[in-house]
Scaffold this motif. Structure first.
Motif, PDB file in Angstrom:
ATOM      1  N   PRO A  34       0.808  -1.230   0.000  1.00  0.00           N
ATOM      2  CA  PRO A  34       0.000   0.000   0.000  1.00  0.00           C
ATOM      3  C   PRO A  34       0.835   1.271   0.000  1.00  0.00           C
ATOM      4  O   PRO A  34       0.422   2.293  -0.551  1.00  0.00           O
ATOM      5  N   SER A  35       2.025   1.259   0.575  1.00  0.00           N
ATOM      6  CA  SER A  35       2.826   2.475   0.673  1.00  0.00           C
ATOM      7  C   SER A  35       3.359   2.927  -0.677  1.00  0.00           C
ATOM      8  O   SER A  35       3.825   4.061  -0.813  1.00  0.00           O
ATOM      9  N   SER A  36       3.299   2.069  -1.690  1.00  0.00           N
ATOM     10  CA  SER A  36       3.867   2.436  -2.989  1.00  0.00           C
ATOM     11  C   SER A  36       3.127   3.590  -3.642  1.00  0.00           C
ATOM     12  O   SER A  36       3.686   4.293  -4.479  1.00  0.00           O
ATOM     13  N   SER A  37       1.853   3.804  -3.262  1.00  0.00           N
ATOM     14  CA  SER A  37       1.078   4.901  -3.834  1.00  0.00           C
ATOM     15  C   SER A  37       1.091   6.143  -2.959  1.00  0.00           C
ATOM     16  O   SER A  37       0.471   7.149  -3.288  1.00  0.00           O
ATOM     17  N   SER A  38       1.809   6.105  -1.836  1.00  0.00           N
ATOM     18  CA  SER A  38       1.833   7.245  -0.925  1.00  0.00           C
ATOM     19  C   SER A  38       2.807   8.306  -1.432  1.00  0.00           C
ATOM     20  O   SER A  38       3.928   7.990  -1.833  1.00  0.00           O
ATOM     21  N   PRO A  39       2.398   9.606  -1.401  1.00  0.00           N
ATOM     22  CA  PRO A  39       3.306  10.674  -1.837  1.00  0.00           C
ATOM     23  C   PRO A  39       4.348  11.025  -0.778  1.00  0.00           C
ATOM     24  O   PRO A  39       5.237  11.836  -1.023  1.00  0.00           O
ATOM     25  N   GLU A  40       4.262  10.437   0.396  1.00  0.00           N
ATOM     26  CA  GLU A  40       5.138  10.786   1.502  1.00  0.00           C
ATOM     27  C   GLU A  40       6.563  10.294   1.263  1.00  0.00           C
ATOM     28  O   GLU A  40       6.778   9.189   0.776  1.00  0.00           O
ATOM     29  N   ARG A  56       4.557  13.694  14.756  1.00  0.00           N
ATOM     30  CA  ARG A  56       5.440  14.026  13.639  1.00  0.00           C
ATOM     31  C   ARG A  56       6.439  15.094  14.073  1.00  0.00           C
ATOM     32  O   ARG A  56       6.068  16.067  14.736  1.00  0.00           O
ATOM     33  N   ALA A  57       7.687  14.911  13.680  1.00  0.00           N
ATOM     34  CA  ALA A  57       8.721  15.877  14.001  1.00  0.00           C
ATOM     35  C   ALA A  57       8.462  17.178  13.239  1.00  0.00           C
ATOM     36  O   ALA A  57       8.232  17.165  12.029  1.00  0.00           O
ATOM     37  N   THR A  58       8.513  18.292  13.965  1.00  0.00           N
ATOM     38  CA  THR A  58       8.321  19.597  13.332  1.00  0.00           C
ATOM     39  C   THR A  58       9.563  20.039  12.584  1.00  0.00           C
ATOM     40  O   THR A  58       9.476  20.628  11.509  1.00  0.00           O
ATOM     41  N   ASP A  59      10.728  19.719  13.151  1.00  0.00           N
ATOM     42  CA  ASP A  59      11.977  20.102  12.496  1.00  0.00           C
ATOM     43  C   ASP A  59      13.117  19.286  13.099  1.00  0.00           C
ATOM     44  O   ASP A  59      13.086  18.979  14.304  1.00  0.00           O
ATOM     45  N   PRO A  60      14.131  18.926  12.313  1.00  0.00           N
ATOM     46  CA  PRO A  60      15.272  18.183  12.871  1.00  0.00           C
ATOM     47  C   PRO A  60      15.982  18.920  14.000  1.00  0.00           C
ATOM     48  O   PRO A  60      16.591  18.283  14.872  1.00  0.00           O
ATOM     49  N   ALA A  61      15.914  20.262  14.020  1.00  0.00           N
ATOM     50  CA  ALA A  61      16.604  21.035  15.050  1.00  0.00           C
ATOM     51  C   ALA A  61      16.029  20.797  16.442  1.00  0.00           C
ATOM     52  O   ALA A  61      16.652  21.174  17.438  1.00  0.00           O
ATOM     53  N   ASP A  62      14.863  20.180  16.536  1.00  0.00           N
ATOM     54  CA  ASP A  62      14.248  19.901  17.833  1.00  0.00           C
ATOM     55  C   ASP A  62      14.841  18.675  18.513  1.00  0.00           C
ATOM     56  O   ASP A  62      14.457  18.357  19.652  1.00  0.00           O
ATOM     57  N   GLY A 113       3.789  19.505   6.369  1.00  0.00           N
ATOM     58  CA  GLY A 113       4.368  20.725   5.844  1.00  0.00           C
ATOM     59  C   GLY A 113       3.709  22.041   6.180  1.00  0.00           C
ATOM     60  O   GLY A 113       4.162  23.074   5.698  1.00  0.00           O
ATOM     61  N   GLU A 114       2.681  22.086   6.997  1.00  0.00           N
ATOM     62  CA  GLU A 114       1.932  23.332   7.154  1.00  0.00           C
ATOM     63  C   GLU A 114       2.016  23.848   8.586  1.00  0.00           C
ATOM     64  O   GLU A 114       1.954  23.085   9.548  1.00  0.00           O
ATOM     65  N   PHE A 115       2.152  25.183   8.712  1.00  0.00           N
ATOM     66  CA  PHE A 115       2.025  25.879   9.993  1.00  0.00           C
ATOM     67  C   PHE A 115       0.856  26.843   9.850  1.00  0.00           C
ATOM     68  O   PHE A 115       0.776  27.582   8.865  1.00  0.00           O
ATOM     69  N   ARG A 116      -0.018  26.864  10.854  1.00  0.00           N
ATOM     70  CA  ARG A 116      -1.185  27.736  10.742  1.00  0.00           C
ATOM     71  C   ARG A 116      -1.529  28.331  12.101  1.00  0.00           C
ATOM     72  O   ARG A 116      -1.042  27.879  13.143  1.00  0.00           O
ATOM     73  N   VAL A 117      -2.376  29.354  12.062  1.00  0.00           N
ATOM     74  CA  VAL A 117      -2.833  29.996  13.288  1.00  0.00           C
ATOM     75  C   VAL A 117      -3.619  28.988  14.116  1.00  0.00           C
ATOM     76  O   VAL A 117      -4.445  28.235  13.589  1.00  0.00           O
ATOM     77  N   LEU A 118      -3.359  28.974  15.411  1.00  0.00           N
ATOM     78  CA  LEU A 118      -4.105  28.107  16.316  1.00  0.00           C
ATOM     79  C   LEU A 118      -5.429  28.791  16.638  1.00  0.00           C
ATOM     80  O   LEU A 118      -5.483  29.744  17.422  1.00  0.00           O
ATOM     81  N   ALA A 119      -6.501  28.333  15.979  1.00  0.00           N
ATOM     82  CA  ALA A 119      -7.807  28.978  16.118  1.00  0.00           C
ATOM     83  C   ALA A 119      -8.891  27.928  16.226  1.00  0.00           C
ATOM     84  O   ALA A 119      -8.768  26.826  15.675  1.00  0.00           O
ATOM     85  N   MET A 120      -9.960  28.252  16.934  1.00  0.00           N
ATOM     86  CA  MET A 120     -11.055  27.308  17.128  1.00  0.00           C
ATOM     87  C   MET A 120     -11.845  27.082  15.849  1.00  0.00           C
ATOM     88  O   MET A 120     -12.312  25.986  15.584  1.00  0.00           O
TER      89      MET A 120
END
Length: 417
Positions: A76-82, A191-197, A329-336
């Motif tokens: 199944p992973s063969s079709s994953s874009p990750e 999920r890791a946000t960045d390797p620097a963490d 890949g996305e960072f967004r405003v923390l909003a309800m």
């Protein structure tokens, strides 16, 4: 020997997936997007265990992808874009075999060996890498009540084949193993946000953990080689930067593993509500019975509104907003509300640091003139000077009067966009 026959009425593995392992071909199911496989056999095979009741075959076992010599069929992973994680690369030859490399990884005296360092740096973290921290029942309850990821952890890719509670006990960082038993194992996955963490626990910066005496530590010793102590595995380990807290990204999960290797998602993290959404139905609620102060039938466990030691911020419309990582890949405003979840620029992690009695620390919280501190570089001398206590492997904390702190400041770690 080829173990491909099935019992009457037992279905083949999905999409006809089979793998070659130890010279034989077995029906298989993919685990963790190809990081490991669950193999099935109709007959008893050395190394296989009895399968769960009602399973397609009576015998099964879990193996890492690096132990598989061929994959037959389309997983199944063969079709994953990750983008897949990079495997740990171990150069083997007639002079240096697996046993020799394993011995190097388990010997603190070889922590600076060039071969070992080269092997260790092949296991890398990227943005979106799935990370895992194995938990006790007490730790699981702590995360439901607001703890953030911190301390020693692993890439899911490297430990995906460890599915049984008896195997996962190897990765525990707490002192509660004897109390909990081995009927169920818990884990936090994010999920890791960045390797620097993340840091690799090798080199002079982590020498204090390596030299920590047994009476001042919890869990397995830190070898300083970058690998976890094990009598047969070579597993690269990581520690969060400065042993500090990391903000939880969207869709982090709290998991349980049963004695037959089933993975059960107990809760998923909903950042807008700062809480955990229960995912399990009545069939699996017994897995939560042993978790202190947690009701198995509770639909939603809030984590409170207390100020956190580490949080994400970003810029939108020229103003700073608290943010959330919705990876890979996305960072967004923390909003309800969904309409207000705007993408942010200049994402960064903000953490409070201070120095007490000469030791650099992360400030976890402040109460009534006292600050809760976690040592960034714990060692025998700093632990003694601060009277710090070890709460889990590599994690040392103490209370300090706020008036005695010096260089108390907030530090931003900028993430590349």
């Amino acid at each position: 020997m080829t173990a491909t026959s099935q019992e009457p009425g037992v279905a083949e593995a999905p999409a006809g997936l089979h793998v070659t392992y130890d010279g034989a071909v077995y029906p298989a199911e993919e685990i963790a997007r190809g990081a490991a496989y669950e193999l099935f056999s109709a007959g008893a095979v050395p190394g296989f265990q009895r399968n769960r009741v009602g399973a397609r075959t009576p015998w099964h076992r879990f193996v890492h992808v690096t132990d598989v010599t061929a994959v037959h069929g389309i997983p199944p992973s063969s079709s994953s874009p990750e983008v897949p994680d990079t495997p740990l690369m171990v150069p083997l030859n007639r002079v240096q075999g697996w046993d020799a490399v394993h011995q190097l990884s388990q010997t603190p005296a070889y922590a600076g060996h060039p071969t070992l360092i080269g092997i260790r740096h092949t296991a890398t973290i990227r943005r979106g890498t799935r990370m895992v921290k194995v938990l006790s029942a007490r730790q699981l309850g702590g995360y439901l009540r607001g703890w953030l990821p911190h301390g020693f952890c692993y890439r899911e890719y490297d430990v995906a084949h460890l599915r049984l509670p008896t195997d996962l006990a190897l990765l525990r960082t707490d002192p509660d193993a004897a109390r909990d038993g081995l009927d169920v194992a818990y884990a936090l996955r994010w999920r890791a946000t960045d390797p620097a963490d993340y840091e690799i626990p090798i080199g002079d910066e982590h020498r204090g953990l390596v030299t920590m005496p047994p009476h001042d530590r919890v869990g397995a010793p830190v070898l300083g080689t970058g690998f976890t102590p094990s009598d047969r595995h070579i597993i690269p380990e990581f520690v969060t930067r400065d042993v500090g807290d990391l903000p939880l990204p969207a869709n982090a999960a709290l998991l349980a593993y049963t004695p037959d290797g089933a993975e059960v998602v107990l809760y998923t993290y909903q950042p807008e509500q700062r809480g955990w959404l229960r995912m399990v139905g009545p069939r699996w609620r017994h897995l939560l019975v042993g978790v202190p102060d947690i009701a198995p039938d509770q639909e939603y466990v809030p984590t409170g509104e207390a100020k956190r030691s580490s949080h994400l911020v970003g810029t939108y419309g020229g103003q700073e907003h608290e943010a959330v990582a919705d990876l890979p890949g996305e960072f967004r405003v923390l909003a309800m509300t969904r309409a207000a979840r705007y993408p942010v620029s200049a994402p960064r992690r903000r953490t409070r640091y201070a120095t007490w009695r000469g030791a650099p620390c992360v400030v976890l919280r402040e109460e009534s003139g006292w600050a809760r501190l976690r040592l960034c570089r714990p060692g025998p001398d700093s632990v003694a000077a601060l009277g710090a206590q070890c709460y889990e492997r590599g994690v040392y904390e103490a209370w300090a009067p706020v008036g005695e702190l010096v260089d108390d400041r907030g530090v931003d770690l900028a993430y590349p966009e």
